[in-house]
Motif scaffolding. Structure first.
Motif, mmCIF file in Angstrom:
data_model
loop_
_atom_site.group_PDB
_atom_site.id
_atom_site.type_symbol
_atom_site.label_atom_id
_atom_site.label_comp_id
_atom_site.label_asym_id
_atom_site.label_seq_id
_atom_site.Cartn_x
_atom_site.Cartn_y
_atom_site.Cartn_z
ATOM 1 N N TRP A 28 0.845 -1.182 0.000
ATOM 2 C CA TRP A 28 0.000 0.000 0.000
ATOM 3 C C TRP A 28 0.887 1.241 0.000
ATOM 4 O O TRP A 28 1.936 1.275 0.650
ATOM 5 C CB TRP A 28 -0.887 0.045 1.251
ATOM 6 N N VAL A 29 0.475 2.265 -0.732
ATOM 7 C CA VAL A 29 1.098 3.585 -0.634
ATOM 8 C C VAL A 29 -0.004 4.595 -0.330
ATOM 9 O O VAL A 29 -1.172 4.382 -0.703
ATOM 10 C CB VAL A 29 1.847 3.983 -1.917
ATOM 11 N N LYS A 66 3.704 -2.670 3.766
ATOM 12 C CA LYS A 66 3.579 -4.053 3.317
ATOM 13 C C LYS A 66 2.418 -4.707 4.057
ATOM 14 O O LYS A 66 2.323 -4.632 5.283
ATOM 15 C CB LYS A 66 4.866 -4.829 3.615
ATOM 16 N N ALA A 67 1.506 -5.322 3.315
ATOM 17 C CA ALA A 67 0.379 -6.026 3.930
ATOM 18 C C ALA A 67 0.859 -7.319 4.566
ATOM 19 O O ALA A 67 1.476 -8.161 3.908
ATOM 20 C CB ALA A 67 -0.682 -6.314 2.885
ATOM 21 N N LEU A 74 2.662 -3.093 7.823
ATOM 22 C CA LEU A 74 3.860 -2.600 8.485
ATOM 23 C C LEU A 74 4.655 -1.817 7.452
ATOM 24 O O LEU A 74 4.895 -2.311 6.346
ATOM 25 C CB LEU A 74 4.686 -3.770 9.019
ATOM 26 N N GLY A 75 5.053 -0.572 7.796
ATOM 27 C CA GLY A 75 5.728 0.232 6.793
ATOM 28 C C GLY A 75 6.457 1.422 7.368
ATOM 29 O O GLY A 75 6.827 1.453 8.539
ATOM 30 N N VAL A 76 6.649 2.424 6.500
ATOM 31 C CA VAL A 76 7.396 3.631 6.837
ATOM 32 C C VAL A 76 6.567 4.844 6.432
ATOM 33 O O VAL A 76 5.937 4.857 5.366
ATOM 34 C CB VAL A 76 8.752 3.671 6.106
ATOM 35 N N PHE A 217 -3.566 3.595 -1.765
ATOM 36 C CA PHE A 217 -3.674 2.787 -2.975
ATOM 37 C C PHE A 217 -2.946 1.466 -2.766
ATOM 38 O O PHE A 217 -1.851 1.444 -2.204
ATOM 39 C CB PHE A 217 -3.021 3.504 -4.173
ATOM 40 N N LYS A 218 -3.533 0.387 -3.270
ATOM 41 C CA LYS A 218 -2.876 -0.917 -3.186
ATOM 42 C C LYS A 218 -2.320 -1.287 -4.554
ATOM 43 O O LYS A 218 -2.933 -1.046 -5.593
ATOM 44 C CB LYS A 218 -3.888 -1.985 -2.744
#
Length: 219
Positions: A28-29, A66-67, A74-76, A217-218
């Motif tokens: 995802w973003v 990240k899904a 989990l991401g930044v 968005f995925k």
């Protein structure tokens, strides 16, 4: 036999093809804006108090995540903004009067670049209207403190200062399509500023509050 053979062919995956991506896969973003209210910071490097006031100030923000499963990522996250700040002189032990060569001797209006870089954990979500939870931890950065006038004179050192920071947030979202989600988050955080050159009675902690609107968005 013909019927059996036909069934076997229909069930066989296409050579060279890929299985459809499930709901727990992919990335995802997101992009959006945040109205941020930041507490007063006591800064020893510039010998000043930075008073941001109670009016929200805008910052741009984005994430990449990240899904891990259908409801967890989990991401930044990263954010950037230029915030207005009222700067007042900080009494320094042993200094009776301020240096006459200093910029902003007593009090002045200024601007300060702020940015954030944090790891983010997100949980929640479903088709349609839903709620979710976010937790973040990382750093707040500050740089380029300057007077808000025609001279734009620098106040204090020009080096970037980084503070440990974290926040917790609760949000509402609406799924526009399987790969497009609109969200609104309210989060509360805290930062720990540098103790360098601070008077012994000065606090190094400050609080933050942000209302964030995001479009995810995925892919």
């Amino acid at each position: 036999m013909a019927t059996l053979a036909h069934a076997q062919i229909r069930g066989r995956p296409t050579v060279g093809g890929q299985a459809p991506r499930g709901p727990s896969q992919g990335w995802w973003v997101s992009g959006g804006a945040a109205g941020v209210v930041m507490g007063t910071i006591t800064d020893g490097a510039s010998s000043a108090r930075w008073e941001f006031g109670t009016t929200p100030q805008w910052q741009a923000r984005g994430t990449i995540e990240k899904a891990l499963d259908i409801a967890t990522t989990l991401g930044v996250s990263a954010g950037y903004g230029v915030m207005n700040v009222n700067v007042s002189r900080l009494a320094v032990p042993g200094q009776v009067t301020p240096d006459p060569r200093a910029v902003c001797i007593n009090r002045c209006d200024a601007q300060l670049e702020t940015w954030q870089l944090m790891g983010q954990f997100r949980s929640g979500g479903s088709p349609g209207f839903h709620t979710y939870f976010e937790a973040q931890g990382g750093v707040n950065g500050f740089r380029n403190l300057r007077t808000r006038d025609s001279t734009a004179a620098p106040i204090g050192p020009s080096t970037t200062q980084m503070d440990f920071a974290g926040s917790l947030g609760f949000g509402f979202g609406y799924t526009l399509s399987p790969g497009l989600v609109l969200g609104l988050v309210q989060d509360f955080g805290m930062g720990w500023h540098s103790q360098e050159k601070l008077p012994s009675d000065a606090s190094r902690t400050y609080r933050t509050r942000a209302t964030r609107a995001t479009l995810r968005f995925k892919f």
